[in-house]
Design an enzyme around this catalytic site. Structure first.
Site, PDB file in Angstrom:
ATOM      1  N   ASP A  77      -3.005   1.589   7.102  1.00 34.16           N
ATOM      2  CA  ASP A  77      -2.163   1.200   5.968  1.00 34.16           C
ATOM      3  C   ASP A  77      -1.937  -0.302   5.913  1.00 34.16           C
ATOM      4  O   ASP A  77      -1.966  -0.906   4.839  1.00 34.16           O
ATOM      5  CB  ASP A  77      -0.819   1.930   6.058  1.00 34.16           C
ATOM      6  CG  ASP A  77      -0.981   3.443   6.004  1.00 34.16           C
ATOM      7  OD1 ASP A  77      -1.907   3.910   5.308  1.00 34.16           O
ATOM      8  OD2 ASP A  77      -0.207   4.157   6.663  1.00 34.16           O
ATOM      9  N   GLU A  87      -1.391  -1.406  -5.876  1.00 29.91           N
ATOM     10  CA  GLU A  87      -2.589  -0.683  -6.279  1.00 29.91           C
ATOM     11  C   GLU A  87      -2.239   0.298  -7.381  1.00 29.91           C
ATOM     12  O   GLU A  87      -1.247   1.040  -7.284  1.00 29.91           O
ATOM     13  CB  GLU A  87      -3.172   0.063  -5.079  1.00 29.91           C
ATOM     14  CG  GLU A  87      -4.538   0.672  -5.323  1.00 29.91           C
ATOM     15  CD  GLU A  87      -5.088   1.311  -4.065  1.00 29.91           C
ATOM     16  OE1 GLU A  87      -6.306   1.539  -3.996  1.00 29.91           O
ATOM     17  OE2 GLU A  87      -4.298   1.578  -3.145  1.00 29.91           O
ATOM     18  N   ASP A 135       0.855  -1.182   0.000  1.00 30.29           N
ATOM     19  CA  ASP A 135       0.000   0.000   0.000  1.00 30.29           C
ATOM     20  C   ASP A 135       0.895   1.237   0.000  1.00 30.29           C
ATOM     21  O   ASP A 135       1.679   1.451   0.935  1.00 30.29           O
ATOM     22  CB  ASP A 135      -0.910   0.008   1.226  1.00 30.29           C
ATOM     23  CG  ASP A 135      -1.767   1.271   1.288  1.00 30.29           C
ATOM     24  OD1 ASP A 135      -2.586   1.470   0.370  1.00 30.29           O
ATOM     25  OD2 ASP A 135      -1.613   2.052   2.254  1.00 30.29           O
TER      26      ASP A 135
END
Length: 442
Positions: A365, A279, A195
């Protein structure tokens, strides 16, 4: 075994006379580019077809040398001039491919006129350079240039680009072909979700935090000081050029530190994990959508991180899974999968939250990284399931079996390789890699 083309960059130390010849070469390449672009634009405004590449090249190089106002084009090697023309034609090809829909991705604008900016470059093919046994690089009509070899080249280079950076340093960038030897497989358990963010550069699903170095923020005070000094100097004066050089050196140091940091972290992640789920990010949108985070987003260089990670993973035989950025990785509870987490930019300040459905306490996170990994593994399972269904369908087709040389019935099953999308990202303004001795990827 696949063959990859990689750039190896090294520092060079030209003599004062060689610097003069390099400056002439850069200027001639710029002139040829601008003259050719002027011909293309004139043809477009007149409603004519695009001129042929060979005719324009002859007009701006061979024929131009015979005219008194362009006779100085013959003082430099013709190889970088021809390469400048090839680059211009390729730029037009990319622009027209984007207009026709053949080229996907961010918008491609038509080529523009070049100016005598801070960064200059000239490309030499095999006909214009040689590597000497004494360790020096011979460039046509420039001579033997001293190279600071930080490592050996894995193979013979196919081309070399001479670069003058904004801070006045000179570099050469070799394009070499290397065999794509994958790293040993680490097994099914070597998976990680990543992340990316601003408070921390990256957080993995295992709980490891990669703190943000914030190189630009740390040098911001010195940058402001030198920017004020530049603005006080008179335009086109020597004092202004000296002040601009000091400012360029600070920016070059920040870019080199950022590049070195990204190279080290991506190498470590690729070596320690077999599957990496990340991502997809709209870096350009993150910096411009009214969130007042532009400087912080560009300082992180998230787009560069994703690009380098995907390139290294492809060479090492690793799998990078791109999870859609609209997937609610922050809102989903990694324990019970209930959507009870913080939502929207109004709740960005919430770094730890408790799930109202199951009572689990999450770090924002780490929870997002776990969800990204879970979604990435699900996407891999879908790809494998589709591939298995395709193989099964082929086995049921008429003629799917045949006799081999021994008379046995065998099936003509084919292997289907799963292709996982690489992370997409916006243009990372201000994060272009500065030349250094590390290898970069085309």
């Amino acid at each position: 075994m696949t063959v990859n083309h990689i750039r190896y960059q090294y520092r060079i130390y030209p003599t004062p006379g060689q610097r003069i010849m390099l400056a002439r070469t850069f200027g001639c390449c710029r002139t040829v580019w601008n003259d050719a672009l002027r011909i293309f634009r004139a043809a477009y405004q007149a409603g004519e077809d695009r001129p042929a590449f060979g005719a324009v090249t002859t007009a701006v190089t061979v024929a131009a040398k015979r005219r008194p106002e362009r006779s100085w084009l013959g003082e430099v090697s013709c190889v970088p001039l021809q390469q400048s023309m090839r680059q211009l034609y390729a730029a037009f090809g990319n622009f027209f491919d984007f207009l026709s829909g053949k080229r996907q991705g961010p918008r491609v604008n038509p080529p523009r006129f070049k100016r005598r900016s801070a960064r200059q470059s000239a490309e030499f093919t095999r006909n214009g350079f040689r590597l000497r046994e004494n360790g020096k690089l011979y460039l046509a009509k420039i001579g033997e240039v001293k190279v600071a070899w930080s490592r050996e080249l894995p193979s013979g280079p196919s081309s070399v680009t001479v670069i003058k950076a904004a801070d006045g340093k000179y570099f050469v960038s070799f394009v070499v072909a290397v065999d794509g030897a994958p790293l040993p497989c680490l097994g099914e358990d070597a998976v990680v979700g990543i992340d990316l963010g601003l408070s921390a550069f990256a957080v993995t699903s295992s709980g490891k935090r990669i703190e943000s170095p914030k190189f630009l923020r740390r040098a911001e005070r010195k940058i402001k000081k030198y920017q004020r000094a530049v603005s006080r100097k008179q335009q086109d004066s020597n004092n202004r050029r000296k002040a601009s050089l000091k400012l360029a050196k600070v920016h070059a140091r920040v870019a080199a530190q950022r590049r070195d940091f990204i190279e080290q972290e991506t190498t470590r992640l690729v070596r320690e994990n077999q599957v990496l789920a990340v991502e997809t990010l709209n870096v350009k949108g993150m910096a411009t959508k009214g969130m007042h985070l532009g400087k912080s987003v560009h300082d992180q260089a998230l787009g560069m991180f994703l690009c380098v990670l995907a390139a290294k993973a492809a060479r090492a035989g690793r799998t990078v899974i791109a999870v859609d950025r609209f997937y609610a990785s922050t809102q989903i509870c990694s324990a019970c999968e209930a959507t009870t987490g913080p939502k929207g930019k109004d709740e960005l300040h919430i770094r730890e939250w408790t799930c109202t459905a199951c009572g689990a306490v999450h770090d924002r996170d780490v929870n997002a990284a776990i969800n990204i990994l879970r979604e990435g593994l699900r996407l891999i399972a879908e790809v494998e399931q589709l591939a298995a269904g395709h193989r099964k369908a082929r086995n049921t087709l008429p003629g799917a079996e045949s006799e081999n040389a021994c008379g046995d019935r065998v099936s003509k099953t084919g292997s289907v390789s799963a292709v996982v999308e690489t992370p997409s990202h916006g243009e990372e303004a201000g994060t272009r890699a500065e030349p250094d001795s590390r290898e970069t990827y085309r």
